[in-house]
Structures are given as structure tokens and as C-alpha cells.
Write a protein that holds these residues in place. Structure first.
Motif, mmCIF file in Angstrom:
data_model
loop_
_atom_site.group_PDB
_atom_site.id
_atom_site.type_symbol
_atom_site.label_atom_id
_atom_site.label_comp_id
_atom_site.label_asym_id
_atom_site.label_seq_id
_atom_site.Cartn_x
_atom_site.Cartn_y
_atom_site.Cartn_z
ATOM 1 N N ARG A 178 109.885 -31.625 62.863
ATOM 2 C CA ARG A 178 110.221 -30.192 62.796
ATOM 3 C C ARG A 178 111.605 -29.991 62.183
ATOM 4 N N ARG B 244 101.651 -33.559 70.772
ATOM 5 C CA ARG B 244 102.715 -33.035 69.916
ATOM 6 C C ARG B 244 102.580 -33.499 68.479
ATOM 7 N N LYS B 245 102.099 -34.711 68.301
ATOM 8 C CA LYS B 245 102.135 -35.254 66.955
ATOM 9 C C LYS B 245 100.991 -36.233 66.752
ATOM 10 N N ILE C 284 102.409 -32.987 53.410
ATOM 11 C CA ILE C 284 102.826 -33.428 54.744
ATOM 12 C C ILE C 284 104.176 -34.141 54.751
ATOM 13 N N SER C 285 104.380 -35.077 53.825
ATOM 14 C CA SER C 285 105.637 -35.817 53.872
ATOM 15 C C SER C 285 106.478 -35.619 52.612
ATOM 16 N N SER C 286 106.202 -34.561 51.847
ATOM 17 C CA SER C 286 106.934 -34.369 50.590
ATOM 18 C C SER C 286 107.540 -32.974 50.499
ATOM 19 N N SER D 118 111.203 -37.262 50.144
ATOM 20 C CA SER D 118 110.005 -37.725 50.875
ATOM 21 C C SER D 118 110.441 -38.129 52.269
ATOM 22 N N VAL D 119 109.735 -37.627 53.262
ATOM 23 C CA VAL D 119 110.074 -37.945 54.642
ATOM 24 C C VAL D 119 108.873 -38.614 55.292
ATOM 25 N N TYR D 120 109.049 -39.880 55.597
ATOM 26 C CA TYR D 120 107.951 -40.608 56.230
ATOM 27 C C TYR D 120 108.234 -40.791 57.697
ATOM 28 N N ASP D 121 107.210 -40.533 58.481
ATOM 29 C CA ASP D 121 107.291 -40.828 59.901
ATOM 30 C C ASP D 121 106.882 -42.292 60.033
ATOM 31 N N TYR E 98 99.164 -42.258 49.795
ATOM 32 C CA TYR E 98 99.134 -42.360 48.346
ATOM 33 C C TYR E 98 97.852 -43.032 47.912
ATOM 34 N N ALA F 64 102.005 -40.402 57.992
ATOM 35 C CA ALA F 64 103.038 -39.939 57.088
ATOM 36 C C ALA F 64 102.633 -40.063 55.629
ATOM 37 N N LYS F 65 102.450 -41.296 55.188
ATOM 38 C CA LYS F 65 102.214 -41.469 53.760
ATOM 39 C C LYS F 65 100.740 -41.436 53.467
ATOM 40 N N SER G 148 111.846 -41.576 62.960
ATOM 41 C CA SER G 148 111.291 -42.298 64.121
ATOM 42 C C SER G 148 111.518 -43.797 64.049
ATOM 43 N N VAL H 172 99.968 -37.640 63.066
ATOM 44 C CA VAL H 172 100.014 -37.452 61.617
ATOM 45 C C VAL H 172 100.258 -38.792 60.952
ATOM 46 N N GLN I 269 105.266 -45.617 60.620
ATOM 47 C CA GLN I 269 104.001 -46.105 61.164
ATOM 48 C C GLN I 269 104.228 -47.555 61.562
ATOM 49 N N SER J 142 109.680 -37.631 68.288
ATOM 50 C CA SER J 142 109.334 -37.884 66.902
ATOM 51 C C SER J 142 108.737 -36.613 66.284
ATOM 52 N N ALA J 143 108.048 -35.813 67.096
ATOM 53 C CA ALA J 143 107.581 -34.510 66.604
ATOM 54 C C ALA J 143 108.774 -33.610 66.295
#
Lengths: 664, 477
Positions: free
Chosen positions: B288, A615-616, B304-306, B254-257, A623, A620-621, B229, A618, B259, B283-284
Motif C-alpha cells: 500500500r 490481507r495479501k 501489479i508490480s509496475s 518496478s516493485v516486487y514483493d 513476465y 509480484a512478478k 518484504s 499476490v 517470493q 507486507s500488505a
């Protein structure tokens, strides 16, 4: 330096049990670097000893066959065979006490797990003994044998050169499965058997009980048994006199034309092929021209001597003696074990050969990384140079690429081979589920011997009329408390009980006929675990039996994975199929699409699991400061994919193959 | 101009140029073994790349009141005692003053690489840490130093990361007077329990206050940063965070998953995908939900996160994603000049030594190690596939060869069919999967039509690691 040498030795000497216990003078005189690349060449005792005090004084002419005794030590694992051998070598001054690593082999992982000496090894000792009223010098050849049944062809090979055997039994543990198997091998070879009850220093030692077992099991006279402790030295002084008094001298005639039996061979970097031989009749001198009865090929003997225990040149070998020859053979393949060697231009009657190696277990060996095929090829070639008992043919698999189908004498042999490939040659292999040689017969009269399940057609053209599978006769000895669970286990494994008796009040003895397939994977481990480790187990080959066998295919998204196909008994197909499919679901990672995992017989699916899509995944960041790190992560992910095996579009991690090996 | 650039290339990549011109044997070796990326084409690409003078600077201000439980950034924790820190101008924390001193010395000691022309900065980004803990007086010092060294455009985008509870109207006004015109507000979540569980130094009240301050100061361009998450985060909480964010009407989100990084508190407590962290599926779903709600509220999902309102992309971050060079200053920061990424020391003491050495001419942050075409290709793919614009296949093909394009297409084919990857033509019209297949089977046809490859939103973005590593397999088998 010495610790490094020791570490080196642990790698190179898996196959030499006696020589490992010896501090070796040559290793120090030879540059270490020259040892390294060929360190796997079994024995390192390959050069004549330099500055040898005795070397020049050994005159084999002083030892007519009446003054020779050839014997071996046979025992169940851990009953003290190696230690006893060490002591006898020390007692005769063949090695110096306290030098070298005692029982070095038992420290190897494979030894601890299964317990074995794999390759026979010979040592010549000299001993003075009052015999028939006068002090006489004797030449004693100790021919050490592998203990495990996988190597019974090695055992019989060694025993053929002996006239007697020390049957060593642990005073506390008593008769065990390998004791039984080895006793019968020796008995069938008409050897004089000297029972030695060892480890009598243990608090739980009960020699009388062992004597009673020996009497009831083997009809050995209790008064013949020697009581020893190889650890404390107790009773050791009786051993060699018993060998000399009770074992007959070799029967050969020194005046007959030369006949010698080729016992073993290995490859030495410097000298080429070194053969261990037993002179049955006649005499051999350095420079003699000899000829192989099997191949007709002739050679000139460039060096001849004894293993004392390092190679010591003597220039001659006489009837009844055991030693080595160097004759310019280029490969161990020319040295056929069991072959009779004789002088050229003489006509002789060849000696009865040994049982040829019979391959009972087959498995595919593939490089873990497909591109390493050449490296694996090279490693296997090098290893088979010293272990000619492995059969090797090339094969290919859609899932695993190019690889080899290897035939082994048994499971342990297979394990040892794998371990040596990895440890000594750094080869990373994927092994397919071991299989046994089945025979399938079709209505058109054709017979198919199947060494690789993938080669068996899933939907054959002709109707199958019969399938047959190899069986073994298994010997199991257990404390009587465990009889129940062991009977259950054997029944689960389709065993047929042949014998069930008690050795004494505490120990049961059972014989089963079992399909070889059923003990191939995890029988021994299972047996050990249900008996808290108290079971002893051994087996010998038996006939083929008719059996209801089916080929079980594993499919990923409808595509069969050839390397995962297996042949199972029909009654077990469902359970095995389910287990395999569940294992795969656990070990295959989720991927970008759904994966359907199926087990099928022909076109009939018997088990199925679905692995849902990922499903996932990725990060996220990302930079400026993260770029390098993120890229490393993705590259790692890429490398991970590369290591996977691909069937259709499904990536299969190597662990999945390893895990399947554990499903029986 | 081109000539001067080539000469400077020679000094940077002498071995590479020699390879092309003089060494036949090496060229033979290259042509004989299959090369996924046309190595000798890379110089051209390098030229294209280096035509951009660096006009962005990242400035790291590492101070935080305390370390958040998920954070593995190079930071300096000051302790909770000085919430605003700068109420009294005379009482600047000496640790900050000292750091800013080194930072300015670093800027001064940095030289413009010889193959670049000196161009004024178009973007400056103060990241952290918590840059809003640094008194504006000291931020001003940094900006002045930058201006003196490189020049700063009058219309430059100057961003600063600010945490709720660390600034007031006055402070923000001061910063704006210095030229700061973009605020990135570290909200992370709108639930007290979540903020607490991830060790944030502020609560929900401070968030609302901060949003008010940003509004009352009239900051036009500002971002809300959120984390999805988080441990114990439930679907309704995430939905609430998103709607409150939308209500606050920032120009950027900005959306960060989350880590879970190894050497963090979370790393020692939690395993990704396992309770109390949401499972992979959940978390997926969060991802969405963000994509859908923000798009419905008029935000573009441009990376991806912006997300941003039209025209409010973060220019500074965009330089990263289009692989343009940039400067970086301060603890642990990474610069990208002459195709080389250089990370400064992450420990304060080491960083100070580094500055000292830089001043003494003992460090050169764009030296030695050679730049590999393969590396550049991988960077370009990894970074541009993060954006909605996607990978520009025309220029990529020009630089790395049309055969590379074909193998990338081949490897993505099943994923175009599954909808994870989208192909676009010059006019950014989607090329349907069947059409793509038939173009691909005709070989060069695809090169004529295909202009961009991007990952779909949200499915492709969600599996971007998989998809990008597939391309890596082609570029560096």
C-alpha cells in the motif's frame, strides 16, 4: 509374485484370522487379475481345494456327535489367541508349519491401534486321541471369535455354536478387561471353560499370580489351568486332550429333522453367497432343499462341506458339525445371521436367534469431493455386502452435499469400516463427528430418536420434557498406581462408579456406568495416555439414562453448518463450544472477508472467534518466462478452493472437519 | 490473407478444425456437457491473437557474479573476481564468449513460424542474470544477429537489466551506441544491511554511483527495481527506499514483493509471513505504501508490480500482459508463439544440446501439443487482470461467449460490492456496485454496458491471486 500376493492378502483378509496364516494353494492357480476387483470379499478360501489328498477321504459319517467338539478361543488382545490357533492347526496337520504369515492381522494398522479380530472364522481339525480307553478319531471345530466388545454380537453368535472355550490369559499381564468381558459372555452361554495361561516363556511370567486372579475373579480352579507357550510349543500337547476330555460333545440329535443355525455369510465372486452353518439336529446333504425360518425362502444346496481351513466339499454335514453351504442366495442380505435353516416341507421349532446388531454409534459419511457420491455409494454397497452389521441410509447436508448416515456397533467398528473404505475401495471420505442415538421427548408426547444432531430442531415447536442417552458399563483394569488419574478421568466423563476392587496387590478393577457419548471420541486414547498404556478397557451396552442434553450449533457468519452440529451434555457445552470454535479458527484459512465463527445453543451464542480478512495474496512478478509457472500456481489455488466445502460464502477445508472429530 | 492464415491454422490445429467440421459426435458431446468456455469460438480468438506478428524478443544473459539468496532464475555465477569483467577488451570471460556464440546460433537457427509474417522487432529485452556483465561488444553481436534474422525497428525499445557496480559511464555509453535505450537498474533496497542479507553483490554506494552514471549518460527511459518484504525489512526502511527512488526520478519503478522460492537460500531459511520476514499484514502495508507514495509522486500504477511516468510503460513487458506472441532466446527463456509457451533448458549443457538439435532441425518449439481454448482464456484473464487496463470484456465475450462473461460477473459480484473489483464502461467510467447488480439481474444488459473489469488499486491487486483463481473456477470448473 509371492510378495505381491502377500501385499494383496493384507488388503483382502482383514476379516479372516485363521486363513491368513495359511499358505493358500488356490491363489496360485487362479489368475491374479481375477482376484483384484473383488479382493475385498473377505475370505479368499472360497473354492474347494483342488488335488486335495484328503478331500475324497473325509467321511463325516465317521464322526457322530460324541466324537465332535466345538470350541472357541477367547482372550484379551495380544494374549496370544491367534498364535495358539496357528499352533493347534499345525498340530493337527490342518496347515503346514512355517507356511503363511503368523498372526498376520496384528500387523494391520487398525490391529496395532486397537487390537481385534473382527469376523468369526471357523476351522475344522481332525485329531486322534485315546478316549475312554480306545484310540478314537475326533473332529474338532475351532470357532475363532472377535475379541472386541464392538463385535460382541459376533462373539455371541460364535459361542452359540460352541460347547466350550479356551480362556487364554497372558502369564505376565494377567486378567485384562477383555478377559473379563469374554469370560462372562462364555459363562452366560454355559460353556465349559478351560483356562490357558499362555506366554509362560516370558521372563516376567507369573503363572501363580494369574491362577490366583482366575480364582478370585472367575472362581476357576487353579489346578485346571494349562500352562503353555504358543511361541516355544511348551504345553501345547495338553490343549487338545483337555478340549476333548473337558468339553462336552454337541447335544443335537442326528435322527431329528434338520435344524441348522446360520452363523455367518460372505459373498464370493464365483460361488455367490457362502453361509457358515452349525448343524444342530439332523443331517444335510448336497442337493437338499432347504428353507429359511425367517424369510420362508427356499434354496437348493449346491455345495456343502467343511472349512479345513479352506472350503473342502464333503457332500454332507451331520448333527454337531460346523461347515459351509452354498445355496444360490444372491445377496448376503438374504442370509440372516441367527436364522434357522431346515428342510423344506418339514415343520420345526426355530432355534433361538442371536441378538440382532444394535447400532450404537452413528456418523455421516460424505465423499471428500462432492462429485464422488456415486463412487462412495458403490464402495459402501460393496463393503456392506460382507459387513451387514452396518446400517446405511442416505442423507444430505448443505455443507457436504449428498452422503450417508451409517450406524455402527461401536467405535472400532466405525474405524474399521472407514479404513476399509479408504484402503480397499480408495474412497476419500469426510466423516462427521460420531454421535450416539439420543432420545428426545416433547410436551406433545412425541419422541425423537436422534441419529444425526442436525436433524434435531434447534428451536423446537414443543417444549422438551426429557432427553435420554445410552450408557455403557465400562470395565477398566489398571496397575494400582494409576487409580487416581483414572478416577478423575471417569468423573470428567460423567462416569458413575459401580465397582472398585483389586484383582491382586498390583491391579485394580473398576466398573463404571458412563454415557456412551463420553467414550465415543477419545476416551480410550486418553485412558492409555494417562496410564502409560497399561490400562485395559472394555465396555458393554447398558440402559438409557435421563440426561441434560443440548444441541450445539456451529455458525459461520451467522449460517449454521449442519454437518458440524453436535449434541452435548449441558455442563460441557461451553467447553466444547469454545474448543470447536478455536479449532475452526485454526483450520479455516483467511478469506477475502472477515469470518465470524460462533457456537450457539438455540439462539444463545456461547463462544465466538473472529477470523480477520486476508490481507495479501499476490504474485509480484509475472513476465514471459513466469506465465506458465504462475498459472500453475493459480490453478493449484483454484483446485484447493474446489476441494473445500462451502457454507454461505465461507470455504471450509476438509481438514477442519477431520479436526472437529478430535474434540470430545 | 485470412485464407492463408486459416490454412496455417489447419496445420497447427488439425484436430480442432476437424472437430468443428466433420465430427458430429464430438460436437454433441460438447454441447451436452456444460462448457464454461465456448471451445469452438476460440479459433476466432486465436485468429485475433495471431494477427499480431511477434515483434518482441527476450534475450537471456544469465551471468551473475554470485547468486542472490532469493533467486531461482537460471543463472551462471562467475565468481566475484571480475567485477567489471570488460576493462580489457582482450580478456572477455571465455564462458561468456562461448555462451554468446550459442545464443547467436540459436537466433540464427530459429525460423519464423509459417503462419506469421516476418516483422522487425519492436522491443528487445536483455534480461538476466546480470546482462550488464556482458561486454558491449558481445551484446552488439546479439543485436546484429537479431537484426539480420528478423530486423530490428529503428525506434525499437531495447532494454537491458543492469546491476549497480557492474558498469561505468563508458560501458553504458557503448551500450547506448548499440541502440540500447532503456535501463532497468537492479537496486532492490537502499539499506546496506538488507542488501547484504539478500546476498547482493553491491552496496548502497554503488547504487548512488549507478544512478549518477545513468543520469550523466542521459538515459531518458530507465527503471529502478525494488523488492519489498525482505527479511528484517522495517517500515521506515521501505519508506526510505521509496523516497530515494522518487528522488532519483526514474521514468519507471518496478516493485516486487519477495517470493520465497523453494530451492533458494531464502527458501531453506525462511517461511513466508514468519519472522524475520514481515508478516502478511505488514507486507500488505508495504504494498500500500508503495502504491500511495509512487502515485503521489506522479507515477501510474499500470500493472501489479509496475509504475511509470505517463508514456513510459515498458512496452516489452506489456506484450506479455496483453498475451501477444514473442520470441525468446537463451538459457531457460520461454517463448510464446502460436499460442504455445516453450521453455528452453535451464542447464547450460542441456541448452547447448538444444541449440545443436535446433540447428539439426530436431527441435520445433511450436509443435505438437494442442492449444486449448480454456488455457487461452485463463492466460488472458490472469495476465490482463494484472494490468490497470483490466480485462477487455467486449473482446473476451466475443471470443469465449457472453455466458462466460455472465458467469465471471456473477462470481465477481460480491467483490465488486467489497471494492476489490472495479467495473468500467466503454469510456472507462466506473459502474457502481448497485448499478452493476441491477444490470446483471437483467441478463444481457450487462453485456451492453460493461467494457472492462479491473482489480482495484491497491486492495484488489493485493488479493489478485484469490480473485484470478475465482475466475479460473468459472473458466475451468
Amino acid at each position: 509374485m509371492s510378495s505381491f500376493r502377500r501385499a494383496l492378502r493384507s488388503k483382502l483378509s482383514l476379516f479372516s484370522s485363521i486363513s491368513t496364516s495359511i499358505s493358500h494353494p488356490i491363489a496360485t492357480t487362479r489368475p491374479l487379475s481375477s482376484l483384484l476387483p473383488y479382493s475385498q470379499n473377505a475370505s479368499f478360501c472360497s473354492r474347494p481345494r483342488q488335488n486335495n489328498k484328503e478331500g475324497s477321504t473325509i467321511d463325516l459319517n465317521q464322526y457322530p456327535s460324541d466324537n465332535i467338539r466345538n470350541f472357541s478361543i477367547i482372550a484379551h488382545v495380544d494374549h496370544g489367541k491367534s498364535t495358539l490357533a496357528d499352533r493347534l492347526l499345525e498340530l493337527t496337520g490342518t496347515i503346514r508349519k512355517g507356511h503363511g504369515q503368523p498372526q498376520y492381522l496384528d500387523k494391520l494398522q487398525v490391529e496395532r491401534e486397537r487390537g481385534i479380530t473382527v469376523k468369526a472364522q471357523t476351522a475344522t481339525m481332525f485329531h486322534r486321541h485315546k478316549f475312554l480307553g480306545s484310540d478314537t478319531n475326533f473332529l474338532l471345530n475351532l470357532i475363532d471369535t472377535p475379541g472386541h466388545v464392538d463385535f460382541s454380537y459376533e462373539v455371541s453368535r460364535s459361542l452359540a455354536a460352541c460347547q466350550g472355550a479356551l480362556l487364554v490369559v497372558d502369564a505376565a499381564q494377567g486378567v485384562q478387561a477383555q478377559t473379563v468381558a469374554n469370560f462372562y459372555l462364555a459363562f452366560e452361554s454355559n460353556l465349559a471353560i478351560i483356562p490357558v495361561i499362555n506366554k509362560i516363556d516370558q521372563p516376567t511370567a507369573d503363572p501363580d499370580r494369574v491362577k490366583a486372579q482366575l480364582k478370585s475373579m472367575f472362581d476357576l480352579d487353579p489346578s485346571d489351568a494349562l500352562l503353555t507357550s504358543a511361541k516355544t510349543g511348551h504345553g501345547l500337547e495338553q490343549v487338545l486332550p483337555a478340549v476333548i476330555d473337558r468339553i462336552p460333545p454337541p447335544p443335537g440329535r442326528s435322527t431329528s429333522p434338520l435344524r441348522m443355525l446360520l452363523l455367518d455369510s460372505y459373498y464370493d465372486e464365483y460361488k455367490g453367497v457362502i453361509c457358515h452353518v452349525a448343524i444342530v439336529d439332523g443331517a444335510l446333504h448336497k442337493g437338499d432343499k432347504i428353507c429359511s425360518a425367517a424369510t420362508g425362502q427356499s434354496y437348493e444346496v449346491s455345495d456343502v462341506g467343511i472349512m479345513h481351513p479352506e472350503l473342502v466339499t464333503t457332500g454332507i454335514l451331520l448333527a454337531g458339525q460346523v461347515g459351509y453351504i452354498v445355496s444360490g442366495m444372491r445377496s448376503t442380505k438374504e442370509a440372516r445371521v441367527g436364522d434357522t435353516l431346515h428342510h423344506t416341507r418339514t415343520v420345526i421349532h426355530p432355534l433361538p436367534g442371536f441378538k440382532p446388531a444394535k447400532h450404537m454409534v452413528f456418523s455421516g459419511l460424505y465423499p471428500a469431493d462432492g462429485s464422488d457420491f456415486e463412487a462412495l455409494n458403490h464402495a459402501i454397497e460393496r463393503l456392506t455386502c460382507n459387513d451387514a452389521s452396518v446400517s446405511v441410509t442416505k442423507e444430505s447436508s448443505t455443507a457436504l452435499g449428498l452422503g450417508f448416515r451409517c450406524g455402527f456397533l461401536g467405535l472400532l467398528h466405525m474405524d474399521v469400516f472407514h479404513q476399509r473404505l479408504e484402503q480397499e475401495h480408495g474412497a476419500h471420505v469426510i466423516s462427521t463427528v460420531p454421535t450416539v442415538p439420543y432420545i428426545f421427548e416433547y410436551s406433545n408426547g412425541s419422541k425423537l430418536q436422534v441419529q444425526n444432531p442436525a436433524a434435531l430442531p434447534s428451536n423446537p415447536k414443543y417444549q422438551l420434557v426429557a432427553c435420554r442417552e445410552p450408557t455403557v458399563i465400562a470395565t477398566i483394569i489398571i496397575p494400582s498406581d494409576y487409580v487416581g488419574p483414572v478416577i478423575t478421568l471417569c468423573a470428567e466423563r460423567r462416569g458413575e462408579q459401580l465397582e472398585y476392587s483389586f484383582i491382586d496387590s498390583q491391579r485394580a478393577f473398576m466398573k463404571y456406568r458412563m454415557p456412551l457419548r463420553e467414550i465415543v471420541v477419545d476416551f480410550y486414547n486418553e485412558l492409555k495416555s494417562i496410564t502409560s498404556g497399561y490400562a485395559s478397557f472394555d465396555y458393554e451396552d447398558s440402559e438409557y439414562q435421563a440426561s441434560d442434553l443440548v444441541k450445539l450449533d456451529i455458525l459461520l457468519n451467522g449460517q449454521p453448518v449442519d454437518a458440524m452440529a453436535t449434541i452435548v451434555h449441558k455442563s460441557k457445552a461451553l467447553r466444547v463450544g469454545r474448543e470447536l470454535v478455536e479449532k475452526l479458527k485454526k483450520f479455516i484459512d483467511r478469506q477475502m472477508f472477515e469470518i465470524i465463527i460462533q457456537a450457539a445453543i438455540g439462539s444463545k451464542v456461547i463462544a465466538r472467534e473472529t477470523l480477520s480478512a486476508m490481507r495479501k495474496n499476490v504474485l509480484a512478478k509475472c513476465y514471459g518466462g513466469d506465465v506458465t509457472r504462475k498459472r500453475k500456481l493459480l490453478e493449484k489455488q483454484k483446485e484447493g478452493k474446489k476441494r473445500m466445502k462451502r457454507v454461505g460464502s465461507v470455504d471450509i477445508p476438509q481438514e477442519a472437519f477431520h479436526e472437529l472429530l478430535k474434540v470430545s | 490473407m485470412l485464407r492463408s492464415m486459416l490454412t496455417s491454422m489447419l496445420t497447427v490445429f488439425p484436430s480442432k478444425i476437424k472437430t468443428r467440421n466433420y465430427s458430429n459426435t464430438i460436437i454433441i458431446a460438447i454441447t451436452n456437457s456444460p462448457q464454461p468456455v465456448r471451445r469452438n469460438a476460440s479459433t476466432e480468438y486465436m485468429l485475433l491473437q495471431q494477427q499480431h506478428n511477434p515483434t518482441s524478443a527476450y534475450v537471456h544473459l544469465p551471468f551473475c557474479r554470485k547468486r542472490c539468496h532469493y533467486c531461482d532464475f537460471p543463472i551462471v555465477a562467475l565468481g566475484l573476481s571480475s567485477p567489471h569483467g570488460d576493462e580489457d577488451e582482450d580478456e572477455d570471460d571465455p564462458r561468456i564468449v562461448n555462451y554468446i556464440d550459442y545464443l547467436c546460433r540459436e537466433i540464427k537457427a530459429t525460423s519464423v513460424p509459417s503462419n506469421y509474417n516476418k516483422s522487425p522487432m519492436e522491443t528487445v529485452f536483455f534480461g538476466g542474470g546480470t546482462p550488464s556483465l556482458v561486454p558491449p561488444r558481445l551484446v552488439s553481436l546479439v543485436l546484429e544477429t537479431l537484426d539480420a534474422k528478423f530486423g530490428v525497428c529503428t525506434d525499437a525499445e531495447i532494454s537491458i537489466e543492469m546491476d549497480p557496480g557492474t558498469f561505468d559511464v563508458e560501458k553504458l555509453k557503448d551500450l547506448m551506441n548499440l541502440g540500447v535505450n532503456r535501463v532497468s537498474l537492479g537496486v532492490q533496497a537502499f539499506q546496506e544491511e538488507l542488501l547484504k542479507s539478500c546476498g547482493r553483490a553491491h552496496g548502497v554506494r554503488e547504487i548512488h554511483e549507478a544512478i549518477d552514471i545513468v543520469g550523466s549518460c542521459g538515459v531518458e527511459n530507465w527503471s529502478v527495481d525494488l523488492i519489498s518484504s525482505l527479511p528484517h525489512q522495517k517500515s521506515h526502511m521501505w519508506e526510505e527506499s521509496l523516497s530515494l527512488t522518487i528522488q532519483a526520478k526514474p521514468t519507471h519503478v518496478s516493485v516486487y514483493d519477495l517470493q520465497v522460492e523453494q530451492d533458494t537460500k531464502f527458501g531453506s531459511l525462511y517461511t513466508a509471513g514468519e519472522f524475520p520476514l514481515p508478516c502478511e499484514n505488514q507486507s500488505a502495508d508495504f504494498y500500500r505504501m508503495a502504491s500511495e507514495m509512487l502515485r503521489d509522486a506522479g507515477y501510474e500504477h499500470y500493472e501489479i508490480s509496475s509504475y511509470c511516468k505517463s508514456g513510459y510503460q515498458c512496452k516489452h513487458n506489456y506484450t506479455y500482459w496483453i498475451n501477444k506472441p514473442f520470441y525468446a532466446f537463451g538459457l531457460g527463456s520461454a517463448s510464446y508463439l502460436n499460442g504455445l509457451r516453450f521453455s528452453r533448458p535451464r542447464k547450460l549443457k542441456d541448452y547447448k544440446d538444444y541449440v545443436q538439435n535446433l540447428e539439426n532441425g530436431l527441435v520445433n518449439c511450436f509443435q505438437d501439443s494442442k492449444v486449448d481454448a480454456q488455457d487461452i482464456a485463463m492466460d488472458v484473464v490472469m495476465l490482463s487482470l494484472r494490468t490497470a487496463r483490466g480485462l477487455d470484456m467486449k473482446s473476451f465475450g466475443k471470443a469465449f461467449g457472453s455466458s462466460t462473461i455472465l458467469s465471471v460477473c456473477e462470481v465477481y459480484k460480491p467483490h465488486i460490492e467489497s471494492g476489490h473489483v472495479v467495473c468500467l464502461d466503454e469510456q472507462r467510467r466506473e459502474i457502481a456496485a448497485e448499478e452493476f447488480s441491477s444490470l446483471l439481474s437483467e441478463g444481457n444488459k450487462i453485456n451492453e454496458v460493461l467494457a472492462y473489469i479491473r482489480l482495484s488499486d491497491p486492495d484488489g491487486f493485493l488479493l489478485s491471486n484469490e480473485l484470478i483463481s475465482l475466475a479460473f473456477n468459472v473458466l475451468a470448473p
